[in-house]
Scaffold this motif. Structure first.
Motif, PDB file in Angstrom:
ATOM      1  N   GLY A 105       0.836  -1.204   0.000  1.00 48.77           N
ATOM      2  CA  GLY A 105       0.000   0.000   0.000  1.00 48.77           C
ATOM      3  C   GLY A 105       0.863   1.243   0.000  1.00 48.77           C
ATOM      4  N   ALA A 106       0.235   2.393  -0.302  1.00 48.94           N
ATOM      5  CA  ALA A 106       0.962   3.654  -0.167  1.00 48.94           C
ATOM      6  C   ALA A 106       1.340   3.852   1.301  1.00 48.94           C
ATOM      7  N   ASP A 107       0.544   3.302   2.210  1.00 51.33           N
ATOM      8  CA  ASP A 107       0.889   3.387   3.635  1.00 51.33           C
ATOM      9  C   ASP A 107       2.287   2.815   3.885  1.00 51.33           C
ATOM     10  N   PHE A 159      -4.866  13.270   6.004  1.00 45.27           N
ATOM     11  CA  PHE A 159      -4.810  11.820   6.164  1.00 45.27           C
ATOM     12  C   PHE A 159      -3.961  11.486   7.401  1.00 45.27           C
ATOM     13  N   TYR A 207       0.162   9.852   7.960  1.00 44.28           N
ATOM     14  CA  TYR A 207       1.465  10.526   7.852  1.00 44.28           C
ATOM     15  C   TYR A 207       2.061  10.746   9.250  1.00 44.28           C
ATOM     16  N   THR A 251      -1.134  16.290  -0.119  1.00 45.79           N
ATOM     17  CA  THR A 251      -1.999  15.275  -0.723  1.00 45.79           C
ATOM     18  C   THR A 251      -2.767  15.960  -1.851  1.00 45.79           C
ATOM     19  N   ASN A 281      -7.279  14.442   0.633  1.00 46.45           N
ATOM     20  CA  ASN A 281      -8.269  13.677   1.393  1.00 46.45           C
ATOM     21  C   ASN A 281      -8.418  14.379   2.742  1.00 46.45           C
ATOM     22  N   ASP A 290       1.498  13.106  -2.211  1.00 48.37           N
ATOM     23  CA  ASP A 290       0.687  11.889  -2.166  1.00 48.37           C
ATOM     24  C   ASP A 290      -0.389  11.977  -3.249  1.00 48.37           C
ATOM     25  N   ALA A 313      -2.467   9.440  -4.127  1.00 46.24           N
ATOM     26  CA  ALA A 313      -3.283   8.225  -4.004  1.00 46.24           C
ATOM     27  C   ALA A 313      -4.520   8.296  -4.901  1.00 46.24           C
ATOM     28  N   TYR A 314      -5.025   9.537  -5.120  1.00 44.54           N
ATOM     29  CA  TYR A 314      -6.235   9.714  -5.939  1.00 44.54           C
ATOM     30  C   TYR A 314      -5.898  10.344  -7.298  1.00 44.54           C
ATOM     31  N   THR A 344      -0.881   4.548  -5.532  1.00 47.71           N
ATOM     32  CA  THR A 344      -1.408   3.290  -4.985  1.00 47.71           C
ATOM     33  C   THR A 344      -2.247   2.542  -6.010  1.00 47.71           C
ATOM     34  N   SER A 358      -4.784   0.914  -4.762  1.00 46.29           N
ATOM     35  CA  SER A 358      -6.000   0.685  -3.963  1.00 46.29           C
ATOM     36  C   SER A 358      -7.251   1.347  -4.528  1.00 46.29           C
ATOM     37  N   LYS A 359      -7.093   2.442  -5.249  1.00 45.65           N
ATOM     38  CA  LYS A 359      -8.263   3.254  -5.601  1.00 45.65           C
ATOM     39  C   LYS A 359      -8.698   2.993  -7.044  1.00 45.65           C
ATOM     40  N   ARG A 375      -3.225  -4.631  -0.769  1.00 48.02           N
ATOM     41  CA  ARG A 375      -2.185  -3.800  -0.188  1.00 48.02           C
ATOM     42  C   ARG A 375      -0.957  -3.677  -1.112  1.00 48.02           C
TER      43      ARG A 375
END
Ligand code: PMP
Length: 364
Positions: A90-92, A116, A119, A161, A165, A192, A194-195, A219, A221-222, A230
């Motif tokens: 994951g990006a996490d 988020f 971080y 981000t 988010n 980030d 992620a989106y 990521t 994930s989206k 993950r």
């Protein structure tokens, strides 16, 4: 015997799973619409699902070739060297790797608020400190270099981000460049994305060639619909050639996840469909929800509903799960993820009914 003092560590509060909520309400999970975790309502690409099935034969072996293949494929996609691609769970996981690579004890990171939560959690796990910069609601959560730099005090990492988010706002390219040049050269700006697939603006990965203090997070994930597997990655500065082998957890990205990501990467049609569908859903929420909404370039919409917790709870009782934004410090808001057309229509109808009912009670 106790672990170290963890009292300063916030607990991550994930949205509740659909099965848990269904059990509480005595409903079938299929009767619920879950739009609280920004997941892909169309699932994963069929090619990724097939890759997962095929990978089952090889799960007794540590993942190696698939890791190299995904790293190389991503390097080609973003036009960077392979050792600039840090594949992670994951990006996490990539956020953790960057914390490990950057932070000495007591080094600080600068975080957006609202923002988020992971971080700051990651920085604290790595014995770092946190400071925040505010995104102002009165300015529509506009993301400017000035908003960040006015709070900046030489922190070792600065997180941005974009799309953000939970607001959905984005930082324009010229503001990102102003930020990259405005911070010290020993400060890493972590962008980030992620989106990112859902946004108009192209990725800041293009800036990696020019700026030495930039890392970009992405990521699967989206838009790719692989949240359950993950898998994500960071694109890091060119000069960090051998750092990945020093900070990454061995084999943390699984064989199954790597193979699915490789297959998903090839399925442009699935990503395009996911992005188009999110774009339709955003418009539908903006136009039809009887409450103010914020412009968004992500796969969710932030909506101003008065008492976010009460509205989220009432909607949940009627089978629609949305994100109450109290934990983001926005108690008057909910965040509604983009669903399929059917799910989004149902969510908006339910939320409008809840809002109307609350208004009539308030007037009575
Ligand atoms: N960054 C942001 C802004 C997010 O919202 C999320 C997911 N909630 C992540 C990173 C982490 O994504 P993942 O670990 O699933 O790749």
């Amino acid at each position: 015997m106790q672990p170290r003092d963890l009292s300063a560590h916030a607990k991550y509060a994930p949205g509740r799973g659909i099965e848990e909520v269904a059990r509480d309400l005595g409903l079938d999970p299929d009767e619920l619409v879950k739009l609280s975790s920004n997941e892909n309502p169309h699932g994963a690409s069929p090619a990724a699902v097939a890759a997962v099935e095929n990978a089952a034969e090889d799960i007794s072996v540590y993942p190696k070739a698939a890791h190299t293949d995904l790293t190389d494929a991503l390097a080609e996609q973003w036009d960077v060297a392979s050792d600039q691609v840090w594949v992670s769970p994951g990006a996490d996981g990539a956020i953790d790797y960057l914390s490990r690579a950057m932070l000495e004890p007591a080094d600080a990171v600068l975080l957006p608020e609202p923002g988020f939560s992971y971080y700051g959690m990651s920085a604290r796990y790595h014995h770092g400190e946190t400071a925040t910069y505010g995104l102002s609601k009165d300015e529509g959560f506009a993301m400017t270099a000035e908003a960040v730099l006015s709070a900046y005090d030489g922190e070792r990492m600065v997180f941005v981000t974009s799309p953000h988010n939970p607001t959905g706002s984005t930082m324009p390219r010229e503001e990102i460049e102003a930020l990259l040049t405005g911070v010290d050269d020993q400060t890493l700006v972590v962008l980030d994305e992620a989106y990112g697939e859902f946004a108009e603006e192209s990725s800041s990965a293009a800036l990696l060639e020019e700026y030495e203090n930039l890392a970009v997070l992405r990521t699967f994930s989206k838009a790719y619909g692989l949240a359950g597997l993950r898998i994500g990655y960071a694109l890091v500065p060119e000069a960090w050639s051998d750092a990945y082998a020093r900070v990454s957890t061995p084999f943390a990205a699984s064989e199954v996840a790597l193979r699915a990501a490789l297959a998903a990467l090839d399925d442009d049609e699935h990503v395009e469909r996911s992005v188009e569908s999110a774009s339709w859903a955003r418009e539908h929420v903006h136009e039809e929800l009887e409450a103010p909404t914020y412009p968004t370039e992500a796969n969710f919409v932030l909506c101003e509903v008065g008492d976010g917790s009460a509205v989220a709870e009432a909607a949940q009782e009627r089978g629609v799960i949305v994100r109450d934004c109290r934990s983001f410090g926005l108690p008057e808001c909910i965040r509604v993820s983009c669903g399929t057309e059917e799910q989004t229509r149902q969510a908006v109808e339910t939320l409008n009914a809840v809002l109307a009912e609350r208004e009539s009670v308030a007037e009575a």
